[in-house]
Design an enzyme around this catalytic site. Structure first.
Site, mmCIF file in Angstrom:
data_model
loop_
_atom_site.group_PDB
_atom_site.id
_atom_site.type_symbol
_atom_site.label_atom_id
_atom_site.label_comp_id
_atom_site.label_asym_id
_atom_site.label_seq_id
_atom_site.Cartn_x
_atom_site.Cartn_y
_atom_site.Cartn_z
ATOM 1 N N ASP A 20 -1.564 26.081 -18.870
ATOM 2 C CA ASP A 20 -0.436 25.750 -18.068
ATOM 3 C C ASP A 20 -0.158 24.795 -18.545
ATOM 4 O O ASP A 20 0.241 24.428 -17.223
ATOM 5 C CB ASP A 20 -0.988 27.343 -16.562
ATOM 6 C CG ASP A 20 0.706 26.787 -16.021
ATOM 7 O OD1 ASP A 20 1.008 28.445 -15.763
ATOM 8 O OD2 ASP A 20 1.862 26.780 -17.011
ATOM 9 N N ASP A 92 5.837 29.550 -12.428
ATOM 10 C CA ASP A 92 4.919 28.381 -12.253
ATOM 11 C C ASP A 92 4.324 28.571 -11.287
ATOM 12 O O ASP A 92 4.523 27.466 -10.229
ATOM 13 C CB ASP A 92 6.268 27.317 -12.388
ATOM 14 C CG ASP A 92 7.433 27.021 -13.544
ATOM 15 O OD1 ASP A 92 7.581 28.284 -13.852
ATOM 16 O OD2 ASP A 92 7.634 26.274 -13.861
ATOM 17 N N HIS A 135 9.153 26.982 -1.915
ATOM 18 C CA HIS A 135 9.439 27.552 -2.861
ATOM 19 C C HIS A 135 8.685 29.308 -2.496
ATOM 20 O O HIS A 135 9.467 30.251 -3.356
ATOM 21 C CB HIS A 135 8.510 27.545 -4.288
ATOM 22 C CG HIS A 135 9.554 25.994 -4.788
ATOM 23 N ND1 HIS A 135 10.300 26.148 -4.473
ATOM 24 C CD2 HIS A 135 8.856 24.797 -4.889
ATOM 25 C CE1 HIS A 135 10.712 24.020 -5.154
ATOM 26 N NE2 HIS A 135 9.353 24.074 -5.386
ATOM 27 N N ASP A 172 12.093 16.889 -0.720
ATOM 28 C CA ASP A 172 11.418 16.918 -1.742
ATOM 29 C C ASP A 172 12.428 17.335 -3.139
ATOM 30 O O ASP A 172 13.325 17.303 -2.482
ATOM 31 C CB ASP A 172 9.941 18.646 -1.413
ATOM 32 C CG ASP A 172 9.057 18.928 -2.904
ATOM 33 O OD1 ASP A 172 8.371 18.732 -2.620
ATOM 34 O OD2 ASP A 172 10.329 19.288 -3.849
ATOM 35 N N HIS A 174 12.609 19.052 -5.490
ATOM 36 C CA HIS A 174 12.854 20.746 -5.656
ATOM 37 C C HIS A 174 13.563 21.130 -4.456
ATOM 38 O O HIS A 174 13.671 21.163 -3.582
ATOM 39 C CB HIS A 174 11.116 20.998 -6.513
ATOM 40 C CG HIS A 174 11.246 20.763 -7.379
ATOM 41 N ND1 HIS A 174 9.666 19.709 -7.325
ATOM 42 C CD2 HIS A 174 10.914 21.373 -8.505
ATOM 43 C CE1 HIS A 174 9.313 19.522 -8.594
ATOM 44 N NE2 HIS A 174 10.514 19.719 -9.629
ATOM 45 N N ASP A 265 7.841 14.453 -5.160
ATOM 46 C CA ASP A 265 8.458 14.120 -5.748
ATOM 47 C C ASP A 265 9.436 12.907 -5.975
ATOM 48 O O ASP A 265 9.622 13.061 -7.562
ATOM 49 C CB ASP A 265 7.999 15.131 -6.917
ATOM 50 C CG ASP A 265 8.285 16.459 -5.266
ATOM 51 O OD1 ASP A 265 7.962 17.883 -5.772
ATOM 52 O OD2 ASP A 265 9.263 16.354 -4.951
ATOM 53 N N TYR A 305 3.456 13.828 -7.575
ATOM 54 C CA TYR A 305 2.863 14.020 -8.705
ATOM 55 C C TYR A 305 2.375 12.645 -9.337
ATOM 56 O O TYR A 305 1.720 12.938 -10.506
ATOM 57 C CB TYR A 305 3.483 14.726 -9.730
ATOM 58 C CG TYR A 305 3.695 17.412 -9.178
ATOM 59 C CD1 TYR A 305 4.742 16.758 -8.144
ATOM 60 C CD2 TYR A 305 2.211 17.396 -8.494
ATOM 61 C CE1 TYR A 305 5.194 18.145 -7.662
ATOM 62 C CE2 TYR A 305 2.521 18.383 -8.056
ATOM 63 C CZ TYR A 305 4.114 18.691 -7.051
ATOM 64 O OH TYR A 305 4.419 20.360 -6.561
HETATM 65 C C1 LIG Z 1 5.805 21.881 -4.469
HETATM 66 C C2 LIG Z 1 6.820 21.674 -5.138
HETATM 67 O O1 LIG Z 1 8.319 21.620 -5.018
HETATM 68 O O2 LIG Z 1 6.862 20.272 -5.911
HETATM 69 N N1 LIG Z 1 6.435 22.720 -6.130
HETATM 70 C C3 LIG Z 1 7.535 22.020 -7.614
HETATM 71 C C4 LIG Z 1 7.161 23.239 -9.404
HETATM 72 C C5 LIG Z 1 7.961 22.851 -10.010
HETATM 73 C C6 LIG Z 1 7.125 24.087 -10.931
HETATM 74 N N2 LIG Z 1 7.926 23.717 -12.794
HETATM 75 C C7 LIG Z 1 6.838 22.785 -13.391
HETATM 76 C C8 LIG Z 1 7.657 22.198 -14.663
HETATM 77 C C9 LIG Z 1 7.071 21.626 -15.238
HETATM 78 N N3 LIG Z 1 7.624 20.701 -15.644
HETATM 79 ZN ZN LIG Z 2 8.732 19.209 -5.863
#
Ligand SMILES: CC(O)(O)NCCCCNCCCN
Ligand SMILES: [Zn+2]
Length: 663
Positions: A20, A92, A135, A172, A174, A265, A305
């Site tokens: 995935d 996701d 999330h 973060d 996101h 991130d 990441y």
């Molecule tokens: C905890 C967090 O906020 O880092 N989760 C981030 C989820 C990202 C979902 N999309 C990924 C797409 C891959 N390019």
């Molecule tokens: Zn994030």
């Protein structure tokens, strides 16, 4: 009091079991590289290790539905096919036979952290957990998250400890929509999040992630979103948003507890964020939050990441929680155009809810003609592309500088008949000054005014400054008969020892006769004096109608002007002068000392007059790194002060880019 560290390798024991692309970045190594970096750097040994535990059903049900919890409970017994099937209903995110166990440990770790802080076992702490949480929603997993660790912790703190106000800062990259949904109608929880947005073109692509989602019903105003509509945001952008949006609101909110959705991130090198802020920025973001809530701060890992920048960012955060000196942030050149627009939108969306934002400007003219937008966009895109090349192509950044703790934290130079406050190291021995310097001091008409021959005091002072510069002492407290005279002498003493001195002058005084124009000194004076006509690039008088005793006006000047200026100027020494009769409130004074420690590796020299020695204790406490007491109820700043500050900022922003809040 110490810093708690929660980590349990059990939380590394789940991973993606099928293909995935959206989830492959969420790997167990995120936790191991973070923890191992803390071990290797010796930071883990300096923390108080607190064991993880599983959150109970009732704790999880503080945020999630019974149906959702019951469903997740079944996952340990599912076959691979069932797990895949089960996962499809969410976005996701992936499940694994052991992820339910780990999700309980992640939430339980956050609760253990809250217990440790709220019971006073530690001052602050961090929990290294996976799966992340911000999330996940009442009835759904999302974005690698299963249970909303921080949201559960906030509800838990309120229920178990009667915490009245919780600030959640989500750095973060996101948007933690799960947290927003949880508290959007709740005025007791202020949620702040910045996030990559690109006008809703970035995941999770939600309309409600934009700056105009300010909360609802009684929670209106208690949800602050700052969308990043471009990638490549840098340290300047992050600090500008903290100074001009988050901190004024956070201080007005006056939380009893600060929770951080500590996702990394948002750092350079991260494939998700594609931002350019360096890991040492988290040292400053953490520091800027540490004087809230009497220092009670719980950081819980969310995303991150790029294993290199993640590990570095975690270390920078922990080192600041431990109270180590901060790294200097070089060449901050002010927020980029897009960041200013985001900042301006967020400020104007909230100006009716927060008195510190009342004077914020209108939102930017976004409805300018499409032709104009098109051309601007084209040239802007070209420039951004160039910028992106510079920043993400290399994906290299310097290792954060070492942050050495001086052997002595606080030195003092006091008249012989004044007792030295606990914890401070009195400088008595002082080598003789060079004859040249002595004559220089002597011919300074006022040196003699300081004490008898004056030279004794100044040779001790010189020694103290030398030790600050040599990083043998972090900061110092100096008590003199006449601060005005002493200010000039310090200026002479430092001119050949440091490149740039930030002088923060609290209160008015007869005349500042040494305002330089060569940039070696930047003087910011906060007082009731309106020295507007004397203003220059390096002498900035901030006038508060009611003087420094008006804590609301004072704090607004600190965030709106002093901190942004300080970051841009990047001094090697901070000279904080307390003029007699300034009227500054002790808690404000301690907050100011705490905040100024973010500059010049914490080399702050506090200059006070002997007749103010009653404030020596609180000054010493702040210099020794004890968190400042929360500021009491802050009333609305005086309109004329708010207006004056905005006007001053507009006039100065040509010279000082970090003051920009309007496009
Ligand atoms: C905890 C967090 O906020 O880092 N989760 C981030 C989820 C990202 C979902 N999309 C990924 C797409 C891959 N390019
Ligand atoms: Zn994030």
């Amino acid at each position: 009091m110490g810093t708690a560290l929660l980590y349990d390798e059990e939380m590394t024991k789940y991973k993606l079991l099928w293909v995935d692309p959206a989830c492959k970045i969420e790997v167990p190594e995120r936790l191991t590289v973070s923890y191992e970096a803390l071990v290797r750097s010796g930071l883990s040994d300096r923390c108080i290790s607190v064991p993880a535990r599983e959150a109970s059903d009732s704790e999880i049900l503080l945020v999630h539905s019974e149906a959702y919890l019951e469903a997740v409970k079944k996952t340990p017994y599912m076959t691979l096919e069932d797990l895949k099937e089960f996962t499809l209903q969410f976005g996701d995110v992936y499940f694994h036979p052991n992820i339910y166990h780990c999700a309980k440990l992640a939430s339980g770790s956050a609760l253990q952290l809250v217990d440790s802080v709220m019971t006073g076992k530690v001052r602050n702490g961090i929990a290294l957990v996976r799966p992340p949480g911000h999330h996940s929603m009442h009835g759904a997993a999302n974005g690698f998250c299963v249970f909303n660790n921080v949201a559960i912790a906030a509800r838990y703190a309120k229920q178990k400890y009667g915490v009245k106000r919780v600030l959640i800062v989500d750095w973060d990259i996101h948007h933690g929509q799960g947290v927003q949904y949880c508290f959007e109608d709740d005025p007791s929880v202020l949620y702040f999040s910045w996030h990559r947005y690109e006008h809703q073109n970035f995941w999770p692509n939600l309309r409600e992630s934009d700056y105009d989602s300010v909360g609802k019903e009684s929670g209106t105003g208690f949800n602050v979103n700052v969308p990043w509509n471009k990638v490549g945001m840098e340290n300047s952008d992050y600090l500008s948003v903290f100074c001009h949006v988050l901190l004024p609101v956070a201080y007005e909110f006056c939380p009893d507890l600060v929770l951080v959705c500590a996702g990394f991130d948002s750092a350079i090198g991260d494939p998700e964020g594609e931002m350019c802020a360096t890991p040492d920025i988290f040292a400053h973001l953490t520091h800027l939050l540490m004087n809230l809530a009497g220092g009670k701060l719980c950081a819980v890992l969310e995303g991150g990441y790029n294993l290199t920048s993640l590990a570095q960012s975690v270390c920078q955060t922990v080192q600041t929680l431990l109270g180590d000196p901060l790294p200097q942030l070089a060449n901050l050149r002010g927020p980029c155009k897009s960041a200013i627009e985001s900042l301006q939108c967020a400020r104007s969306a909230h100006r009716r809810y927060w008195s510190f934002l009342k004077h914020a400007a209108d939102p930017p003219m976004t409805d300018i003609s499409t032709k104009h937008i098109k051309s601007t966009m084209e040239e802007e895109e070209k420039r951004e592309m160039a910028e992106e090349e510079r920043c993400t192509e290399g994906k290299v950044w310097p290792e954060p500088p070492e942050r050495l703790c001086p052997p002595v934290c606080s030195g003092s130079v006091l008249p012989d008949d004044v007792a030295c406050p606990d914890g401070l190291k009195r400088l008595s021995s002082s080598k003789d000054l060079e004859p040249l310097l002595v004559s220089k001091l002597k011919n300074r008409s006022r040196t003699a005014a300081v004490d008898g021959d004056g030279v004794t005091t100044f040779s001790r002072l010189y020694t103290l400054i030398e030790k600050l510069v040599a990083n043998e002492i972090r900061n110092g407290l100096v008590l003199v008969p006449d601060v005005t005279a002493a200010m000039c002498v310090v200026q002479d003493l430092t001119s050949d020892l440091v490149k740039r001195v930030l002088v923060v002058c609290v209160g008015k005084e007869k005349e500042l006769d040494y305002v330089t124009t060569d940039g070696k000194v930047l003087v910011v004076q906060i007082s009731s004096e309106d020295n507007e006509e004397q203003r220059s690039k390096y002498y900035i008088p901030v006038c508060l109608k009611k003087g420094c005793s008006d804590t609301s006006g004072f704090i607004q000047a600190v965030f709106g002007l002093l901190l942004p200026l300080g970051y841009e100027y990047n001094p090697d020494l901070v000279l904080l002068v307390r003029m007699p009769g300034s009227g500054v409130v002790d808690s404000m004074w301690q907050q100011l000392i705490g905040l100024l420690q973010g500059f010049a590796k914490g080399h702050t020299l506090v200059l006070m007059q002997v007749n103010e020695k009653a404030s020596m204790g609180s000054t010493a406490s702040a210099l020794l790194g004890h968190p400042a007491p929360p500021l009491q109820e802050l009333q609305t700043p005086f309109p004329e002060d708010g207006d004056a500050l905005e006007r001053l900022r507009e006039r100065l922003q040509a010279d000082w880019k970090m003051l920009q809040t309007t496009s």
